[in-house]
Write a protein that holds these residues in place. Sequence first.
Motif, short mmCIF file in Angstrom:
data_model
loop_
_atom_site.label_atom_id
_atom_site.label_comp_id
_atom_site.label_asym_id
_atom_site.label_seq_id
_atom_site.Cartn_x
_atom_site.Cartn_y
_atom_site.Cartn_z
N LEU A 265 48.69 -50.14 59.38
CA LEU A 265 49.51 -50.61 60.51
C LEU A 265 50.16 -51.97 60.25
CD1 LEU A 265 47.21 -49.39 63.44
CD2 LEU A 265 49.19 -48.24 62.42
N VAL B 15 50.69 -49.29 66.71
CA VAL B 15 51.05 -47.95 66.23
C VAL B 15 52.55 -47.72 66.41
CG1 VAL B 15 50.74 -45.48 66.67
CG2 VAL B 15 48.75 -47.00 66.62
N THR C 135 54.66 -49.28 63.73
CA THR C 135 54.65 -48.49 62.47
C THR C 135 55.47 -47.22 62.61
OG1 THR C 135 52.67 -49.40 61.45
CG2 THR C 135 53.10 -47.09 61.02
#
Length: 432
Positions: free
Chosen positions: A386, A406, A409
């Motif tokens: 990440l 998250v 990413t």
Amino acid sequence: MPDILISGQILSFTGDPFTAPPEDAVRIDSDGGLLIRDGMIAEAGPADALAARHPQAERHDFNDRLVMAGFIDPHVHYPQTAIIASWGKRLIDWLESYTFPEEMRFGDPAHAAQIAATYLDLTAAHGTTTMCSFCTIHPESVEAFFAEAQTRGQRVVAGKTCMDRNAPDGLRDTARSAHDDSRRLLERWHGVDRLSYAITPRFTPTSTPEQLEAMGALWAEQPDCLMQTHLSEQVDEIAWVKSLHPEARDYLDTYEAHGLLGERGLYGHAIHLEPRERDRLREVGAALVHCPTSNTFIGSGLFDMAGLVAEGQRVGLATDTGGGSSFSMLRTMAAAYEIGQLRGTPLHAAQLLWLATCGSARALHMEDRIGNAVAGREADLVVLDLASTPAIAQRAARAETLWEQVFATIMMGDDRAIAATYIGGRDVKRAA
Ligand code: GUN
Ligand code: ZN
């Protein structure tokens, strides 16, 4: 193969983030573990407890990296690998200018084998563990893809693309040869190891009614096979279908009338659907496959994810390589988010990850085997870093929740975010 104990932050789905509040449908176990045995996730639980019970297991420790099911890409054309990102054409011109000349080369088994290997290397590096691929009209292209996937122990679905009109010389079969070649390939490969066959009429404009009928008849004989095709991708394409089939109620009807509408059908793109088409697709439980990078790259339109999911359609998420502009399912999730924004319906990171794993597994009717990092499923996994680039790391450092990390990413990540990929319990990509 020895047992492997993978530890990290394990992400699994406990529900459907489109029907439950998204974050409630996900379980994240920090210091979690997965015991991998014989290609399966044999046990899941706290890493320490698993380590105590299985001291002999080889340890793959990923600390705070996110371990989850590998990505599943339910609509790709592996033969288009080398012509990805070809400039300036819309669908029909793009097919004629770039795609058909490249597909012509797949009668050569050496070329097909080389592209199959390149494609499977690239997708493994991007964390994709299963895909459903169109091949070309050449049986050699199917043989090459299945043989390469079999060597890798990979779960894939593929089929011979059938076309008997509106395609150049050298790229047409017939209704009879398409049926017979497809059946022969199916008998050879379907259900062997982790391989499955999909009956594959390319789309209505490139099949005569006789060929559509022959494909429908084959599907009726082999109802446990999937069937893949394209549906309502571009407005010009739909007008062409209507001119070829004045008798049809709509585009879907050209499939329905020939036995090519069913629960195990996968319909790529499905952007410009009419109400009757939506009703029929939902009634039969067919899968609609959203291909967002392709839909913007080829200029096709904005898939109605929110509306289709709300009415109960089965939906998967795919790259559509090489009409799609990326091999990366992270990039594909980002494009799905952006299209959601253009329609006023942004998707939560949990929904995007679900689409790329559980949702696409459901589209392939394989949700009992793949698509979730829980005990009893096959050990196809991806490990996400990440903080894989300076740009993502600085954003992740500011994040207040794991979901914020998250999401960064998803939006900014590429193959550098893939710390490891496991296919059938074998690590095919793992940082040292
Ligand atoms: N429609 C028919 N064939 C194709 C193809 O190869 N790619 C895309 N995106 N659409 C298609
Ligand atoms: Zn396609």
